[in-house]
Design a protein around this motif. Structure first.
Motif, PDB file in Angstrom:
ATOM      1  N   TYR A 158      -2.962  -2.021   7.577  1.00 27.33           N
ATOM      2  CA  TYR A 158      -2.882  -1.322   8.864  1.00 27.33           C
ATOM      3  C   TYR A 158      -1.596  -0.511   8.826  1.00 27.33           C
ATOM      4  CZ  TYR A 158      -2.580  -0.203  13.768  1.00 27.33           C
ATOM      5  OH  TYR A 158      -2.500   0.482  14.955  1.00 27.33           O
ATOM      6  N   VAL A 159      -1.746   0.803   8.734  1.00 26.22           N
ATOM      7  CA  VAL A 159      -0.611   1.710   8.632  1.00 26.22           C
ATOM      8  C   VAL A 159      -0.666   2.671   9.814  1.00 26.22           C
ATOM      9  CG1 VAL A 159       0.648   3.331   7.172  1.00 26.22           C
ATOM     10  CG2 VAL A 159      -0.818   1.595   6.117  1.00 26.22           C
ATOM     11  N   GLU A 160       0.348   2.613  10.672  1.00 27.79           N
ATOM     12  CA  GLU A 160       0.381   3.492  11.845  1.00 27.79           C
ATOM     13  C   GLU A 160       1.659   4.328  11.819  1.00 27.79           C
ATOM     14  OE1 GLU A 160       0.272   3.217  16.755  1.00 27.79           O
ATOM     15  OE2 GLU A 160      -0.133   1.433  15.537  1.00 27.79           O
ATOM     16  N   ARG A 161       1.499   5.601  12.168  1.00 25.32           N
ATOM     17  CA  ARG A 161       2.651   6.514  12.183  1.00 25.32           C
ATOM     18  C   ARG A 161       2.417   7.574  13.254  1.00 25.32           C
ATOM     19  NH1 ARG A 161       3.678   9.829   6.807  1.00 25.32           N
ATOM     20  NH2 ARG A 161       4.520   7.830   6.045  1.00 25.32           N
ATOM     21  N   SER A 194      -1.229  -9.189  -1.138  1.00 23.63           N
ATOM     22  CA  SER A 194      -0.307  -8.069  -0.876  1.00 23.63           C
ATOM     23  C   SER A 194      -0.322  -7.059  -2.022  1.00 23.63           C
ATOM     24  CB  SER A 194       1.115  -8.597  -0.641  1.00 23.63           C
ATOM     25  OG  SER A 194       1.566  -9.335  -1.760  1.00 23.63           O
ATOM     26  N   SER A 195      -0.492  -7.545  -3.242  1.00 23.18           N
ATOM     27  CA  SER A 195      -0.589  -6.621  -4.386  1.00 23.18           C
ATOM     28  C   SER A 195      -1.873  -5.803  -4.301  1.00 23.18           C
ATOM     29  CB  SER A 195      -0.558  -7.396  -5.706  1.00 23.18           C
ATOM     30  OG  SER A 195       0.676  -8.053  -5.874  1.00 23.18           O
ATOM     31  N   THR A 196      -2.946  -6.429  -3.803  1.00 20.68           N
ATOM     32  CA  THR A 196      -4.206  -5.711  -3.603  1.00 20.68           C
ATOM     33  C   THR A 196      -4.004  -4.558  -2.635  1.00 20.68           C
ATOM     34  OG1 THR A 196      -5.497  -7.713  -3.995  1.00 20.68           O
ATOM     35  CG2 THR A 196      -6.595  -5.912  -2.826  1.00 20.68           C
ATOM     36  N   VAL A 197      -3.313  -4.837  -1.533  1.00 21.45           N
ATOM     37  CA  VAL A 197      -3.078  -3.807  -0.521  1.00 21.45           C
ATOM     38  C   VAL A 197      -2.323  -2.625  -1.123  1.00 21.45           C
ATOM     39  CG1 VAL A 197      -1.886  -3.277   1.637  1.00 21.45           C
ATOM     40  CG2 VAL A 197      -3.140  -5.429   1.411  1.00 21.45           C
ATOM     41  N   ALA A 198      -1.259  -2.922  -1.873  1.00 22.54           N
ATOM     42  CA  ALA A 198      -0.470  -1.841  -2.480  1.00 22.54           C
ATOM     43  C   ALA A 198      -1.309  -1.038  -3.468  1.00 22.54           C
ATOM     44  CB  ALA A 198       0.759  -2.431  -3.167  1.00 22.54           C
ATOM     45  N   ARG A 199      -2.107  -1.737  -4.281  1.00 19.91           N
ATOM     46  CA  ARG A 199      -2.950  -1.051  -5.273  1.00 19.91           C
ATOM     47  C   ARG A 199      -3.989  -0.173  -4.594  1.00 19.91           C
ATOM     48  NH1 ARG A 199      -7.778  -2.520  -6.766  1.00 19.91           N
ATOM     49  NH2 ARG A 199      -7.545  -4.700  -6.172  1.00 19.91           N
ATOM     50  N   GLU A 200      -4.658  -0.730  -3.596  1.00 20.65           N
ATOM     51  CA  GLU A 200      -5.712   0.018  -2.914  1.00 20.65           C
ATOM     52  C   GLU A 200      -5.147   1.204  -2.130  1.00 20.65           C
ATOM     53  OE1 GLU A 200      -8.952  -0.239  -2.920  1.00 20.65           O
ATOM     54  OE2 GLU A 200      -9.300  -2.117  -3.991  1.00 20.65           O
ATOM     55  N   LEU A 201      -3.957   1.072  -1.570  1.00 16.99           N
ATOM     56  CA  LEU A 201      -3.350   2.212  -0.878  1.00 16.99           C
ATOM     57  C   LEU A 201      -3.081   3.365  -1.844  1.00 16.99           C
ATOM     58  CD1 LEU A 201      -0.912   0.519   1.669  1.00 16.99           C
ATOM     59  CD2 LEU A 201      -2.661   2.218   2.216  1.00 16.99           C
ATOM     60  N   TRP A 202      -2.761   3.029  -3.081  1.00 15.20           N
ATOM     61  CA  TRP A 202      -2.568   4.100  -4.058  1.00 15.20           C
ATOM     62  C   TRP A 202      -3.913   4.706  -4.480  1.00 15.20           C
ATOM     63  CZ3 TRP A 202       0.347   7.701  -5.791  1.00 15.20           C
ATOM     64  CH2 TRP A 202       0.030   8.338  -6.992  1.00 15.20           C
ATOM     65  N   GLU A 203      -4.891   3.843  -4.792  1.00 15.51           N
ATOM     66  CA  GLU A 203      -6.181   4.327  -5.273  1.00 15.51           C
ATOM     67  C   GLU A 203      -6.923   5.139  -4.209  1.00 15.51           C
ATOM     68  OE1 GLU A 203      -7.082   0.562  -8.321  1.00 15.51           O
ATOM     69  OE2 GLU A 203      -8.296   0.845  -6.514  1.00 15.51           O
ATOM     70  N   GLU A 210       4.969  -0.173   1.056  1.00  8.61           N
ATOM     71  CA  GLU A 210       5.679  -1.434   1.202  1.00  8.61           C
ATOM     72  C   GLU A 210       4.831  -2.299   2.129  1.00  8.61           C
ATOM     73  OE1 GLU A 210       9.797  -3.174   3.174  1.00  8.61           O
ATOM     74  OE2 GLU A 210       9.757  -1.115   2.405  1.00  8.61           O
ATOM     75  N   VAL A 211       4.328  -3.385   1.618  1.00  8.09           N
ATOM     76  CA  VAL A 211       3.407  -4.231   2.371  1.00  8.09           C
ATOM     77  C   VAL A 211       4.191  -5.242   3.191  1.00  8.09           C
ATOM     78  CG1 VAL A 211       1.448  -5.826   2.201  1.00  8.09           C
ATOM     79  CG2 VAL A 211       1.680  -3.947   0.565  1.00  8.09           C
ATOM     80  N   GLY A 212       3.800  -5.355   4.465  1.00  5.88           N
ATOM     81  CA  GLY A 212       4.494  -6.245   5.385  1.00  5.88           C
ATOM     82  C   GLY A 212       3.784  -7.579   5.573  1.00  5.88           C
ATOM     83  N   VAL A 244       3.871   0.018   5.323  1.00  3.60           N
ATOM     84  CA  VAL A 244       4.565   1.297   5.528  1.00  3.60           C
ATOM     85  C   VAL A 244       4.390   2.110   4.256  1.00  3.60           C
ATOM     86  CG1 VAL A 244       6.774   2.436   5.946  1.00  3.60           C
ATOM     87  CG2 VAL A 244       6.248   0.272   7.101  1.00  3.60           C
ATOM     88  N   VAL A 245       4.018   3.378   4.396  1.00  2.00           N
ATOM     89  CA  VAL A 245       3.804   4.219   3.223  1.00  2.00           C
ATOM     90  C   VAL A 245       4.880   5.277   3.112  1.00  2.00           C
ATOM     91  CG1 VAL A 245       1.313   3.847   3.223  1.00  2.00           C
ATOM     92  CG2 VAL A 245       2.270   5.778   4.491  1.00  2.00           C
ATOM     93  N   GLY A 246       5.044   5.791   1.895  1.00  2.00           N
ATOM     94  CA  GLY A 246       6.026   6.827   1.661  1.00  2.00           C
ATOM     95  C   GLY A 246       5.541   8.188   2.136  1.00  2.00           C
ATOM     96  N   GLU A 247       6.362   9.180   1.927  1.00  2.00           N
ATOM     97  CA  GLU A 247       6.035  10.529   2.347  1.00  2.00           C
ATOM     98  C   GLU A 247       4.942  11.127   1.457  1.00  2.00           C
ATOM     99  OE1 GLU A 247       7.171  11.991   5.062  1.00  2.00           O
ATOM    100  OE2 GLU A 247       8.292  10.155   5.486  1.00  2.00           O
ATOM    101  N   GLY A 248       4.295  12.142   1.964  1.00  2.00           N
ATOM    102  CA  GLY A 248       3.258  12.834   1.217  1.00  2.00           C
ATOM    103  C   GLY A 248       1.937  12.816   1.955  1.00  2.00           C
ATOM    104  N   GLU A 249       1.090  13.799   1.621  1.00  2.00           N
ATOM    105  CA  GLU A 249      -0.228  13.875   2.233  1.00  2.00           C
ATOM    106  C   GLU A 249      -1.176  12.909   1.531  1.00  2.00           C
ATOM    107  OE1 GLU A 249      -1.508  15.541   4.876  1.00  2.00           O
ATOM    108  OE2 GLU A 249       0.623  15.931   5.314  1.00  2.00           O
ATOM    109  N   PRO A 250      -1.932  12.143   2.282  1.00  2.00           N
ATOM    110  CA  PRO A 250      -2.860  11.208   1.639  1.00  2.00           C
ATOM    111  C   PRO A 250      -3.972  11.945   0.904  1.00  2.00           C
ATOM    112  CG  PRO A 250      -3.241  11.274   4.006  1.00  2.00           C
ATOM    113  CD  PRO A 250      -1.994  12.077   3.755  1.00  2.00           C
TER     114      PRO A 250
END
Length: 296
Positions: A158-161, A194-203, A210-212, A244-250
């Protein structure tokens, strides 16, 4: 003493909703109308699962897949007629669960001058109540048949900005294509959620994350048809984490996956129902502090 004849054959129970795929025995086999499961004799050196796939194609023209396990049925008829002679017959039948693609064409017999005269889908109820005349193996196999149970544990973000939530849109490879979901997916063996979340957010989104903390756990249990055409008793467990995700367009990085698009979607649009979303999206918004705006 009658000649002893033993036959090894493999068959499949193939269901489609409330229908079952059956084949009608040719007149040279029986003068009566009799329907059987698609399948037939296992050739010397042939794996029974390969025999089922081959026989289903020959008898119905359909490309089937079969499960890993099977049930075995034995029938011994000491005094039987076969090809004009009296025999002591013993049939060993291996029956698998099978399935075909949801968009498979209408069945038709491919094999010429074989033991099958016709192939068709029949209402399961009509088979069980005897309206459709079948060989005994059909009702035996249906009595033992169990829908495949499958449990899947997945992790999501769940990423909100700035009043928007990061969502992914499902492709035609996923159930309910065109529906918006939280980024995430199945947890690989040995992988931490948590590693799954980070991997899937990249893919799925092309973003470092950064997974909370764990936000909410949801589960969903239903019986339905998987994208492969297999009927499953499915239990989905979803672990939803804040991130929380870094900068850049998804952007979607994974090729030919279950995600076709990714975007920042205003939370107000989600709550107003302006786009189709999974229930887990609404649940995550509520758990993250939007309870006052989410309709009960």
């Amino acid at each position: 003493m009658a000649q002893r004849v033993q036959r090894l054959a493999a068959y499949a129970v193939i269901l489609r909703g409330e229908e079952i795929l059956l084949t009608r025995l040719a007149e040279r086999v029986t003068k009566r109308e009799l329907w059987s499961l698609p399948g037939g004799g296992v050739e010397h050196g042939e794996d029974p699962r390969d025999a089922v796939v081959r026989e289903v194609h020959e008898e119905t023209g359909l490309d089937a897949r079969v499960g890993e396990t099977a049930r075995v049925y034995s029938l011994h008829v000491a005094d039987s007629w076969r090809r004009g002679r009296r025999v002591d017959a013993h049939s060993v039948r291996i029956v698998y669960e099978g399935w075909v693609a949801p968009d498979a064409p209408a069945p038709h017999v491919v094999e010429i001058d074989g033991s099958t005269a016709e192939a068709a889908w029949h209402p399961l109820a009509a088979v069980l109540d005897g309206t459709v005349p079948t060989v005994g193996l059909v009702t035996e196999a249906l009595a033992d048949h169990r829908v495949q149970q499958r449990q899947r544990t997945a992790a999501y973000a769940y990423v909100e900005r700035d009043g928007a939530v990061l969502l992914t849109k499902t492709s035609h490879r996923a159930p309910d294509p065109g529906t918006w979901h939280l980024p995430g997916g199945g947890i690989d063996h040995g992988e931490s959620p948590s590693s799954t979340v980070a991997r899937e957010l990249w893919e799925e989104c092309g973003l470092e994350a950064e997974v909370g903390d764990l936000l909410i756990v949801r589960d969903h249990h239903f019986t339905g048809v998987a994208p492969s055409g297999r009927i499953e008793d499915f239990h989905a467990i979803g672990l939803i984490y804040t991130a929380v995700v870094g900068e850049g367009e998804p952007r979607v990085v994974e090729v030919d996956g279950t995600t076709e698009a990714v975007a920042w979607v205003p939370v107000d649009d989600v709550l107003a129902g302006r786009l189709p979303v999974y229930a887990s999206v609404l649940a995550a918004i509520e758990a993250a502090g939007g309870a006052a705006t989410v309709e009960s």
